[in-house]
Enzyme design. Structure first.
Site, PDB file in Angstrom:
ATOM      1  N   CYS A  66      25.777   5.343  14.894  1.00 28.48           N
ATOM      2  CA  CYS A  66      24.422   4.868  15.146  1.00 28.48           C
ATOM      3  C   CYS A  66      23.941   4.139  13.902  1.00 28.48           C
ATOM      4  O   CYS A  66      24.422   4.384  12.803  1.00 28.48           O
ATOM      5  CB  CYS A  66      23.490   6.015  15.502  1.00 28.48           C
ATOM      6  SG  CYS A  66      23.559   7.383  14.365  1.00 28.48           S
ATOM      7  N   GLU A 113      12.156   5.725  16.497  1.00 31.77           N
ATOM      8  CA  GLU A 113      13.073   4.668  16.886  1.00 31.77           C
ATOM      9  C   GLU A 113      13.005   4.337  18.373  1.00 31.77           C
ATOM     10  O   GLU A 113      12.802   5.218  19.205  1.00 31.77           O
ATOM     11  CB  GLU A 113      14.511   5.059  16.533  1.00 31.77           C
ATOM     12  CG  GLU A 113      14.699   5.217  15.039  1.00 31.77           C
ATOM     13  CD  GLU A 113      16.121   5.438  14.615  1.00 31.77           C
ATOM     14  OE1 GLU A 113      16.437   5.073  13.469  1.00 31.77           O
ATOM     15  OE2 GLU A 113      16.917   5.987  15.395  1.00 31.77           O
TER      16      GLU A 113
END
Length: 178
Positions: A66, A113
């Site tokens: 990620c 996020e």
């Protein structure tokens, strides 16, 4: 040393500016991110254990890789780039879903996020970057589900949120659904 900038976004994932990565995490501002999940042909998921010295969540288990796309970088292109950089391989990736989350981290930082989630299938050699990854392993989905229930503190916050959605997607796909 300055960290690369992240793309600040609104709740619709529309860019509203850029900011140095650490500052965005200190201020808890919503920014674009991605998470890559890779399974093998047996349906086992590739997890990575984050390097201990990472600026947050060091030593925790999470999805294959990620990160954040750079300003002007396509999210899918960024996912391929980081998969190669972190895990030492690349594979085809399919956009599966996205979600927004906010999590206070143990070091005073806040993850906020808009996370784009991708899925890939890979059975080849894995050569992770030791600066990024402490360990890695393929595990059956049922084992991951059990570990998340028994030892949630050993997994990243975003993985705990994304895994059930990814598991449901994979089970539906296995049954012939979309």
């Amino acid at each position: 040393m300055l960290q690369p900038p992240v793309i600040l976004v609104n709740e619709k994932d529309e860019p509203v500016g850029t900011m140095e990565k650490m500052e965005a995490h200190q201020k808890g501002l919503l920014h674009r991110a991605f998470s890559v999940f890779v399974i093998n042909s047996k349906g086992e998921m590739l997890l990575q254990q984050r390097a201990l010295h990472k600026y947050h969540s060091g030593g925790l288990w999470t999805n294959t890789c990620c990160s954040h796309p750079l300003p002007g970088e396509d999210v899918l292109a960024a996912a391929h780039r980081r998969l190669q950089e972190e895990m030492g391989f690349d594979c085809g990736l399919e956009a599966i879903f996205s979600f927004t989350y906010r999590a206070a981290l143990d070091n005073g930082l806040t993850e906020h996020e808009f996370d784009h989630v991708f899925l890939g299938v890979y059975d080849g050699v894995i050569t992770p970057d030791a600066e990024e990854v402490l360990s890695h392993r393929f595990l059956p989905l049922g084992t991951i589900r059990r570990l998340l229930a028994e030892e949630p503190d050993t997994f990243t916050h975003w993985f705990q949120l994304a895994f059930p959605k990814m598991e449901a997607y994979l089970e539906n796909k296995e049954k012939g659904g979309e």
